[in-house]
Design an enzyme around this catalytic site. Structure first.
Site, short mmCIF file in Angstrom:
data_model
loop_
_atom_site.label_atom_id
_atom_site.label_comp_id
_atom_site.label_asym_id
_atom_site.label_seq_id
_atom_site.Cartn_x
_atom_site.Cartn_y
_atom_site.Cartn_z
N ASN A 1 1.25 -1.43 0.10
CA ASN A 1 0.18 -0.22 -0.02
C ASN A 1 0.98 1.40 -0.17
OD1 ASN A 1 -1.87 2.66 1.62
ND2 ASN A 1 -2.92 1.06 1.96
N ASP B 1 -0.05 4.40 0.07
CA ASP B 1 -0.98 5.62 0.12
C ASP B 1 0.17 6.73 0.63
OD1 ASP B 1 -3.60 4.48 -0.32
OD2 ASP B 1 -3.91 4.17 1.34
N HIS B 2 1.47 6.34 1.95
CA HIS B 2 1.77 7.43 2.82
C HIS B 2 2.69 7.93 1.67
CE1 HIS B 2 -1.04 6.47 5.67
NE2 HIS B 2 -0.69 5.40 5.89
N ARG C 1 2.40 19.14 1.22
CA ARG C 1 3.28 20.33 0.97
C ARG C 1 2.86 20.59 -0.17
NH1 ARG C 1 8.34 22.35 3.29
NH2 ARG C 1 8.40 21.20 5.21
N HIS D 1 -6.11 3.48 -1.64
CA HIS D 1 -6.84 4.17 -0.94
C HIS D 1 -7.57 5.48 -1.51
CE1 HIS D 1 -10.01 4.13 2.78
NE2 HIS D 1 -10.25 4.45 1.71
N ARG E 1 -9.54 7.67 -1.18
CA ARG E 1 -10.77 7.79 -0.05
C ARG E 1 -12.02 9.31 -0.56
NH1 ARG E 1 -9.50 6.72 5.66
NH2 ARG E 1 -11.28 8.26 6.56
N ARG F 1 -7.04 12.49 0.82
CA ARG F 1 -6.00 13.13 1.82
C ARG F 1 -5.13 12.67 1.36
NH1 ARG F 1 -7.47 10.02 7.93
NH2 ARG F 1 -8.80 11.09 7.41
N HIS F 2 -4.97 11.09 0.86
CA HIS F 2 -3.38 11.57 0.03
C HIS F 2 -3.98 11.15 -1.32
CE1 HIS F 2 -5.27 7.64 1.88
NE2 HIS F 2 -4.66 7.24 2.69
N GLU G 1 -8.89 0.39 -2.45
CA GLU G 1 -9.36 -0.13 -0.91
C GLU G 1 -10.39 1.14 -1.58
OE1 GLU G 1 -6.81 1.09 1.84
OE2 GLU G 1 -6.29 -1.38 1.77
N THR H 1 -7.04 6.50 10.31
CA THR H 1 -6.80 5.19 9.16
C THR H 1 -8.49 4.40 9.03
OG1 THR H 1 -5.25 3.78 8.45
CG2 THR H 1 -5.13 3.72 10.49
N THR H 2 -8.05 3.29 8.46
CA THR H 2 -9.10 2.49 9.03
C THR H 2 -10.02 2.17 9.65
OG1 THR H 2 -8.62 2.65 6.21
CG2 THR H 2 -10.89 0.74 7.41
N GLU I 1 -10.36 -9.77 3.22
CA GLU I 1 -9.21 -9.48 4.05
C GLU I 1 -9.70 -8.94 5.07
OE1 GLU I 1 -6.87 -6.01 1.88
OE2 GLU I 1 -6.14 -6.11 4.31
N HIS J 1 -3.75 -3.78 7.92
CA HIS J 1 -3.45 -3.59 8.67
C HIS J 1 -2.94 -3.61 9.72
CE1 HIS J 1 -5.19 0.42 10.18
NE2 HIS J 1 -5.85 0.58 8.79
N GLY K 1 0.92 -1.41 4.20
CA GLY K 1 1.66 -0.04 4.02
C GLY K 1 2.38 0.46 5.22
N HIS K 2 1.78 0.99 5.80
CA HIS K 2 2.69 2.04 6.43
C HIS K 2 4.58 1.54 7.17
CE1 HIS K 2 3.69 4.64 10.48
NE2 HIS K 2 2.90 5.20 9.10
N1 PXP Z 1 -5.95 -3.44 3.92
C1 PXP Z 1 -6.82 -2.33 4.56
C2 PXP Z 1 -8.84 -2.77 4.02
C3 PXP Z 1 -6.32 -0.80 4.82
O1 PXP Z 1 -7.42 -0.11 5.08
C4 PXP Z 1 -4.91 -0.44 5.04
C5 PXP Z 1 -4.66 0.78 5.35
O2 PXP Z 1 -5.13 1.97 4.19
C6 PXP Z 1 -4.02 -1.63 5.37
C7 PXP Z 1 -4.73 -2.61 4.69
C8 PXP Z 1 -2.35 -1.49 5.15
O3 PXP Z 1 -2.41 -1.51 6.23
P1 PXP Z 1 -1.50 -0.88 7.37
O4 PXP Z 1 -1.04 0.82 6.38
O5 PXP Z 1 -1.51 -0.27 8.57
O6 PXP Z 1 0.00 -1.88 6.75
#
Ligand code: PXP
Length: 241
Positions: free
Chosen positions: A7, A9-10, A18, A43, A45, A49-50, A70, A100-101, A151, A191, A214-215
């Site tokens: 993921n 997103d970040h 910025r 994702h 959203r 936001r990202h 997502e 976050t979710t 999931e 997650h 992701g994170h």
């Molecule tokens: N799976 C889903 C459905 C999510 O919403 C997220 C966060 O966007 C992730 C996985 C990844 O989570 P993390 O960023 O905590 O690894």
């Protein structure tokens, strides 16, 4: 082989902080694939936001591995998904004020609405997955609304403050995974997974075929680069560490 969806997103979170044109989540996705990512997850959203709409479109035309979107089960995002056609759409709950979710989707309480969304997505050739808590009622509801991919939300296990709660949450994940796999479902999970807590989950849940992370990967990439951060996580999923 256990699949890894990265993921990104970040990467977009840093860009949006910025209002710059960098860093680019599509470039990050390409580096992730070089590091061994089997899928890219983003994702889109409702509050943007990202990830932005243009990231989704560029991602779709730039990567050679499956793209997992997502998304909230909303008409606005549904139309965008039907237009850009990700390989998979993972339906998630979404609240504007959340970091976050938080928690899984309550499929059981919105069966009619979700049945319609699932049918429109699958009608367009998109595989639909439901991001749910490890709960038998939610698994049954997912099957009832017309999809057999889930999931499982690993967040409660990852956030557990002590060993007893962690073991209890892992047990819930084990029961749910066994139940869904027995029903012939494709079971994914994700997650809150990081370089410390993932191997225990992978060992406990042999029927899980895919993790979306992701994170922790993006955070580690600050020190070692994305390719290596992804490669290290792949090694954990494959039990090589
Ligand atoms: N799976 C889903 C459905 C999510 O919403 C997220 C966060 O966007 C992730 C996985 C990844 O989570 P993390 O960023 O905590 O690894």
């Amino acid at each position: 082989m256990v699949l890894l969806g990265v993921n990104v997103d970040h990467v977009a979170t840093i860009r949006q902080a910025r209002g710059t044109s960098y860093p680019d989540p599509v470039e990050a996705a390409i580096c992730s694939i070089r590091g061994g990512a089997d899928q890219i997850t983003i994702h889109l959203r409702e509050d943007r936001r990202h990830i932005q709409d243009s990231d989704f479109e560029r991602m779709k035309s730039s990567i050679q591995v499956p793209l997992n979107l997502e998304m909230a089960a909303s008409e606005e995002i549904l139309k965008i998904a039907l237009n850009t056609l990700p390989d998979t759409a993972t339906l998630v709950p979404e609240k504007r004020e959340e970091l976050t979710t938080e928690g899984g989707l309550d499929v059981n309480s919105s069966r009619d609405h979700l049945k319609e969304i699932v049918s429109r997505l699958t009608g367009a050739g998109i595989t639909v997955s439901m991001f749910i808590d490890p709960d038998i009622e939610q698994i049954d509801a997912t099957l009832a609304v017309g999809t057999n991919t889930i999931e499982l939300h690993t967040g409660r296990y990852c956030d557990a403050l002590d060993d007893i709660s962690a073991s209890r949450e892992l047990e819930r994940l084990m029961v749910a995974t066994r139940y869904a796999a027995k029903a012939g479902m494709r079971v994914c999970a994700g997650h809150g997974l990081n370089y410390e807590n993932t191997s225990r989950v992978v060992e406990a849940l042999p029927a899980v075929v895919e993790y979306n992370i992701g994170h922790s990967i993006i955070a580690r990439s600050i020190r070692v680069g994305i390719e290596r951060a992804v490669h290290e996580m792949k090694n954990i999923l494959e039990g090589r560490v």
